[in-house]
Design a protein around this motif. Structure first.
Motif, PDB file in Angstrom:
ATOM      1  N   VAL A   6     -10.129 -46.695 -29.122  1.00  0.00           N
ATOM      2  CA  VAL A   6      -9.329 -47.147 -27.999  1.00  0.00           C
ATOM      3  C   VAL A   6     -10.273 -47.803 -27.009  1.00  0.00           C
ATOM      4  O   VAL A   6     -11.425 -47.391 -26.889  1.00  0.00           O
ATOM      5  N   ARG A   7      -9.805 -48.816 -26.308  1.00  0.00           N
ATOM      6  CA  ARG A   7     -10.675 -49.483 -25.345  1.00  0.00           C
ATOM      7  C   ARG A   7      -9.970 -49.677 -24.021  1.00  0.00           C
ATOM      8  O   ARG A   7      -8.742 -49.683 -23.936  1.00  0.00           O
ATOM      9  N   GLY A  54     -10.217 -53.223 -15.118  1.00  0.00           N
ATOM     10  CA  GLY A  54      -8.960 -53.406 -14.417  1.00  0.00           C
ATOM     11  C   GLY A  54      -7.724 -53.277 -15.276  1.00  0.00           C
ATOM     12  O   GLY A  54      -6.618 -53.531 -14.790  1.00  0.00           O
ATOM     13  N   LYS A  55      -7.888 -52.894 -16.516  1.00  0.00           N
ATOM     14  CA  LYS A  55      -6.759 -52.783 -17.431  1.00  0.00           C
ATOM     15  C   LYS A  55      -6.569 -51.346 -17.899  1.00  0.00           C
ATOM     16  O   LYS A  55      -7.439 -50.492 -17.724  1.00  0.00           O
ATOM     17  N   GLY A  56      -5.430 -51.102 -18.502  1.00  0.00           N
ATOM     18  CA  GLY A  56      -5.157 -49.797 -19.059  1.00  0.00           C
ATOM     19  C   GLY A  56      -5.762 -49.631 -20.444  1.00  0.00           C
ATOM     20  O   GLY A  56      -6.399 -50.532 -20.989  1.00  0.00           O
ATOM     21  N   LEU A  57      -5.556 -48.467 -20.991  1.00  0.00           N
ATOM     22  CA  LEU A  57      -6.062 -48.190 -22.328  1.00  0.00           C
ATOM     23  C   LEU A  57      -5.308 -49.004 -23.366  1.00  0.00           C
ATOM     24  O   LEU A  57      -4.090 -49.155 -23.301  1.00  0.00           O
ATOM     25  N   GLU A  58      -6.045 -49.519 -24.323  1.00  0.00           N
ATOM     26  CA  GLU A  58      -5.479 -50.285 -25.425  1.00  0.00           C
ATOM     27  C   GLU A  58      -5.946 -49.683 -26.739  1.00  0.00           C
ATOM     28  O   GLU A  58      -7.144 -49.590 -26.998  1.00  0.00           O
ATOM     29  N   TRP A  59      -5.004 -49.290 -27.562  1.00  0.00           N
ATOM     30  CA  TRP A  59      -5.354 -48.809 -28.877  1.00  0.00           C
ATOM     31  C   TRP A  59      -5.904 -49.954 -29.717  1.00  0.00           C
ATOM     32  O   TRP A  59      -5.350 -51.058 -29.720  1.00  0.00           O
ATOM     33  N   VAL A  60      -6.975 -49.693 -30.433  1.00  0.00           N
ATOM     34  CA  VAL A  60      -7.656 -50.718 -31.204  1.00  0.00           C
ATOM     35  C   VAL A  60      -7.485 -50.513 -32.703  1.00  0.00           C
ATOM     36  O   VAL A  60      -7.107 -51.435 -33.427  1.00  0.00           O
ATOM     37  N   TYR A  86     -15.352 -48.768 -24.963  1.00  0.00           N
ATOM     38  CA  TYR A  86     -14.740 -48.350 -26.210  1.00  0.00           C
ATOM     39  C   TYR A  86     -14.902 -46.852 -26.392  1.00  0.00           C
ATOM     40  O   TYR A  86     -16.001 -46.312 -26.267  1.00  0.00           O
ATOM     41  N   TYR A  87     -13.800 -46.203 -26.691  1.00  0.00           N
ATOM     42  CA  TYR A  87     -13.775 -44.765 -26.885  1.00  0.00           C
ATOM     43  C   TYR A  87     -13.320 -44.431 -28.300  1.00  0.00           C
ATOM     44  O   TYR A  87     -12.435 -45.098 -28.844  1.00  0.00           O
TER      45      TYR A  87
END
Length: 120
Positions: free
Chosen positions: A37-38, A42-48, A91-92
Motif C-alpha cells: 500500500v502506498r 497529501g493523498k490517502g492510502l492507495e492499495w498497490v 510504500y508500506y
C-alpha cells in the motif's frame, strides 16, 4: 515481536526501477497474503498489490510492478519498473491477519514504510 520492516526505497529518475523488500517476523508468514500500500504526499492510502497464491495489482501499476515472495526468507518484494513521478510515495507492506504462537489474530500489521521518490 510481530512486525514488518520495509526497505529498498530511495531516489530514482523517471523510467528507473527499484525493488522494495518487506521482511516479516514473529508470525507464520507463509500462511497469509501480503499487500503493498502506498501514500503519496497529501493523498490517502492507495492499495498497490496483493500477493499470495495469486497476485493482483492496482490499474495504476499493472504491467510495471511485480509482487513476489520468498517464504523461506519471510520476505515479500515489490519490483517497480518504469517509475514515474506519480509513483512517489511512502510504500508500506501490510497483512490483515496472522498466526503466531498457535493463535490467529485478525489484526492488521503495517510496516514503518519506505520512501520512494521519483524525480529528475
Amino acid at each position: 515481536e510481530v512486525q514488518l520492516v520495509e526497505s529498498g526505497g530511495g531516489l530514482v529518475q523517471p523510467g528507473g526501477s527499484l525493488r522494495l523488500s518487506c521482511a516479516a517476523s514473529g508470525f507464520t508468514f507463509s500462511s497469509y497474503p501480503m499487500s503493498w500500500v502506498r501514500q503519496a504526499p497529501g493523498k490517502g492510502l492507495e492499495w498497490v498489490s496483493l500477493g499470495g497464491g495469486s497476485t493482483s495489482y492496482a490499474d495504476s501499476v499493472k504491467g510495471r510492478f511485480t509482487i513476489s515472495r520468498d517464504n523461506a526468507k519471510n520476505t515479500v518484494y515489490l519490483q517497480m519498473d518504469s517509475l514515474g513521478p506519480e509513483d512517489t510515495a511512502v510504500y508500506y507492506c501490510y497483512v490483515n491477519g496472522y498466526t503466531t504462537g498457535g493463535h490467529f489474530y485478525p489484526s492488521d500489521i503495517w510496516g514503518q514504510g519506505t520512501q520512494v521518490t521519483v524525480s529528475s
